[in-house]
Enzyme design. Structure first.
Site, PDB file in Angstrom:
ATOM      1  N   CYS A  40       2.527  -0.994  -2.770  1.00 18.81           N
ATOM      2  CA  CYS A  40       2.993  -0.252  -1.596  1.00 18.81           C
ATOM      3  C   CYS A  40       4.505  -0.428  -1.484  1.00 18.81           C
ATOM      4  CB  CYS A  40       2.294  -0.796  -0.354  1.00 18.81           C
ATOM      5  SG  CYS A  40       2.798   0.002   1.178  1.00 18.81           S
ATOM      6  N   SER A  42       6.105  -1.107   1.011  1.00 19.07           N
ATOM      7  CA  SER A  42       6.420  -2.242   1.888  1.00 19.07           C
ATOM      8  C   SER A  42       6.788  -3.472   1.068  1.00 19.07           C
ATOM      9  CB  SER A  42       5.232  -2.557   2.794  1.00 19.07           C
ATOM     10  OG  SER A  42       4.954  -1.467   3.643  1.00 19.07           O
ATOM     11  N   HIS A  45      10.286  -3.084   0.149  1.00 21.53           N
ATOM     12  CA  HIS A  45      11.156  -3.366   1.305  1.00 21.53           C
ATOM     13  C   HIS A  45      11.421  -4.865   1.397  1.00 21.53           C
ATOM     14  CE1 HIS A  45      11.504   0.599   2.929  1.00 21.53           C
ATOM     15  NE2 HIS A  45      10.234   0.723   3.249  1.00 21.53           N
ATOM     16  N   HIS A  61      -0.998  -6.224   0.073  1.00 18.29           N
ATOM     17  CA  HIS A  61      -1.843  -6.037   1.256  1.00 18.29           C
ATOM     18  C   HIS A  61      -2.823  -4.890   1.033  1.00 18.29           C
ATOM     19  CE1 HIS A  61       1.690  -3.456   1.671  1.00 18.29           C
ATOM     20  NE2 HIS A  61       0.924  -2.621   2.337  1.00 18.29           N
ATOM     21  N   CYS A 168      -4.426   0.648   2.651  1.00 12.83           N
ATOM     22  CA  CYS A 168      -3.160   0.963   3.313  1.00 12.83           C
ATOM     23  C   CYS A 168      -2.784   2.423   3.095  1.00 12.83           C
ATOM     24  CB  CYS A 168      -2.040   0.039   2.837  1.00 12.83           C
ATOM     25  SG  CYS A 168      -0.423   0.497   3.502  1.00 12.83           S
TER      26      CYS A 168
HETATM   27 ZN   LIG Z   1       1.195  -0.611   2.569  1.00  6.88          ZN
END
Ligand SMILES: [Zn+2]
Ligand SMILES: [Zn+2]
Length: 220
Positions: A40, A42, A45, A61, A168
């Protein structure tokens, strides 16, 4: 037990594969052997420093795996169950969950801290250092221990590389399209961009929908 995990020690560095020590599951927790995990943005990030995190942290996640053991009091799953992780834990009993807004579950209050929900301690360690887990999951690993509120049993035989995406990307893409973008059955849409979400959508009526959750037009 000993296992392996991808750990981010600080932003601006790369993920590092580490041999870690994993405690057995305690009250309300499950031990999961990973079979697949998605990447992902994220995680990127965190890696590049856009989003702060509690270092050192195990990434991941969005994953799928098999429950190998459960701690006392676990009722939602058991050894042998194939599961996907929920990137936000949901208890099914708090006021938000009862209203169908599991994304606001009370159990997610400490999600950025990356420690176990019930006692705030860590099950993942490297020497004397406690490791946190992304979104209370930490599935960039061969095994992880999480609260049962972070796992959802799926039917046996479901391809893990597909199932993991529902943890997700699929849910976030659905929410972005339906609730932020206002896409409805029968609309013609184009998804521009790659990954679970896409970056910008155009409908057949020419309405432009941003990707950041801002609704630019609802008129039809
Ligand atoms: Zn995610
Ligand atoms: Zn809840």
């Amino acid at each position: 037990m000993r296992t392996q995990a991808a750990v981010l020690w600080e932003s601006g560095t790369d993920w590092k594969i580490e041999e870690i020590e994993l405690d057995p599951p305690k009250d309300g927790e499950v031990l999961v052997r990973l079979r697949a995990a998605g990447l992902c943005h994220s995680e990127e990030h965190h890696r590049c420093g856009d989003v702060p995190f509690a270092a050192p942290m195990i990434g991941g996640h969005e994953g799928a795996g098999v429950v190998e053991a459960v701690g006392p009091g676990v009722t939602l799953t058991g050894p042998g169950d194939e599961i996907v992780f929920s990137s936000i834990p949901n208890c099914g009993r708090c006021p938000s969950c009862a209203q169908g807004r599991q994304n606001l579950c009370d159990l997610a209050a400490g999600i950025m801290g990356g420690r176990q929900i019930l006692d705030g301690s860590a099950r993942h360690h490297l020497g004397d250092t406690d490791l946190t887990i992304t979104c209370l999951v930490g599935c960039y690993a061969r095994h992880t221990v999480v609260n049962e509120a972070s796992v959802i049993p799926v039917g046996p035989g479901f391809p893990p590389e597909v199932a993991c995406l529902t943890g997700c990307g699929a849910a976030t893409g659905w929410g972005s399209s339906v609730y932020a973008g206002g896409v409805r059955p029968g609309d013609s849409v184009a998804v521009v961009g790659c990954g679970g979400l896409g970056s910008t959508r155009w409908s057949s009526s020419g309405r432009r929908h941003g990707s950041s959750g801002r609704r630019t037009s609802r008129s039809r």
